[in-house]
Scaffold this active site. Structure first.
Site, short mmCIF file in Angstrom:
data_model
loop_
_atom_site.label_atom_id
_atom_site.label_comp_id
_atom_site.label_asym_id
_atom_site.label_seq_id
_atom_site.Cartn_x
_atom_site.Cartn_y
_atom_site.Cartn_z
N GLU A 214 -2.16 -7.49 7.17
CA GLU A 214 -0.94 -6.86 7.82
C GLU A 214 -0.83 -7.75 9.55
OE1 GLU A 214 1.97 -6.56 7.66
OE2 GLU A 214 2.26 -4.23 7.52
N HIS B 31 1.00 -0.83 -0.53
CA HIS B 31 0.22 -0.50 -0.24
C HIS B 31 0.87 1.53 -0.09
CE1 HIS B 31 0.62 0.64 3.94
NE2 HIS B 31 0.64 -0.64 4.39
#
Length: 284
Positions: A135, A23
């Site tokens: 994550e 990201h």
């Protein structure tokens, strides 16, 4: 031959090309780089992209268009967090929505306080949200997701159907996922990808997840190749890799292989044919 320097050969239909993306810059990244303790702050719960992060997204969007990658990707898999979904739709989406078009957008206008117009889903591959590529789980609020019912109106064209729980039941306040657990989850994710029909897949995920998921690979390669595989990703970095189904996890057959001689039979090498003909002549 040195096993770390020689080529490797695999059937094409046992391979997939993955375009891995971390990201773009999130607000938690900026705060955490100044003071690591900020990762513990609720102020950065499910952090969105910064204005610089959106610039990074725009730059990568231009790159995937210019190099032709946007036309090759058959599926975009994305972690269900604000920053990854913003990155995914900004990079691989269809740009600003056009008035009068009734298809649902990939992202609604101003999603995540982005001050961005709605992003179109026209002429784009499907987008699928998958929890396996989230994550590192636990402790850090920036890695805790919102409910799926909150995300759906913000990202109407993203498919959330594979996520079983509306609320985030994976993230724990006081338990941080171990590195080896992230690596194990990464292997499970890659094995699942091998069962997919698509051959060119984009994955938009996170630095920690990508690092630990890839850490098991490259040991049979030259050290520089191993380093290329396992280095930490920068914000909005894209790396394309090939994953090989050596264990036949997938069951697809090759669309390009051709069986050759029809009807089926053995084509003898020329020297064998010559020997057989000589035998026939000697017997006659």
């Amino acid at each position: 031959m040195d096993s770390t320097s020689g080529p490797a050969l695999y059937p094409l239909h046992r391979c997939k090309t993955l375009h891995l993306v971390r990201h773009a810059q999130g607000h938690h990244n900026v705060a955490g780089e100044k003071n690591h303790d900020e990762y513990l702050s609720e102020d950065y719960f499910d952090a969105a992209l910064t204005p610089l992060g959106w610039q990074q997204v725009d730059n990568l969007h231009k790159h995937v268009k210019a190099c032709g990658l946007s036309k090759k990707i058959e599926l975009v898999i994305v972690s269900p967090l604000m920053r990854t979904m913003q990155t995914a739709v900004g990079v691989f989406g269809g740009g600003d929505c056009t008035d009068g078009v009734s298809v649902p957008p990939l992202m609604s206008a101003n999603a995540g306080d982005s001050d961005r117009p709605a992003i179109s889903s026209l002429n784009c591959p499907p987008f699928l949200s998958v929890e396996l590529c989230r994550e590192h789980l636990g402790v850090h609020p920036c890695d805790r997701r919102r409910s799926i019912t909150q995300y759906q109106p913000l990202f109407p064209a993203i498919d959330f159907s594979l996520i079983e729980d509306n609320e985030d039941v994976l993230w724990k306040t006081d338990i941080r996922e171990k590195n080896e657990e992230v690596a194990e989850r990464g292997m499970k994710f890659l094995n699942w990808i091998l069962t997919r029909e698509e051959k060119e897949i984009a994955v938009v995920s996170h630095s920690g997840f990508l690092y630990h998921a890839l850490s098991a690979f490259g040991n049979d390669c030259h050290p520089s190749v191993k380093s290329e595989i396992t280095n930490h990703f920068a914000n909005c970095e894209l790396r394309s890799v090939v994953i090989v189904d050596r264990g036949m996890t997938g069951s697809d057959i090759s669309p390009t292989n051709y069986p050759g001689k029809i009807p089926y039979g053995l084509d003898l090498p020329s020297d064998v044919v010559k020997e057989e003909n000589a035998q026939k002549i000697g017997q006659s």
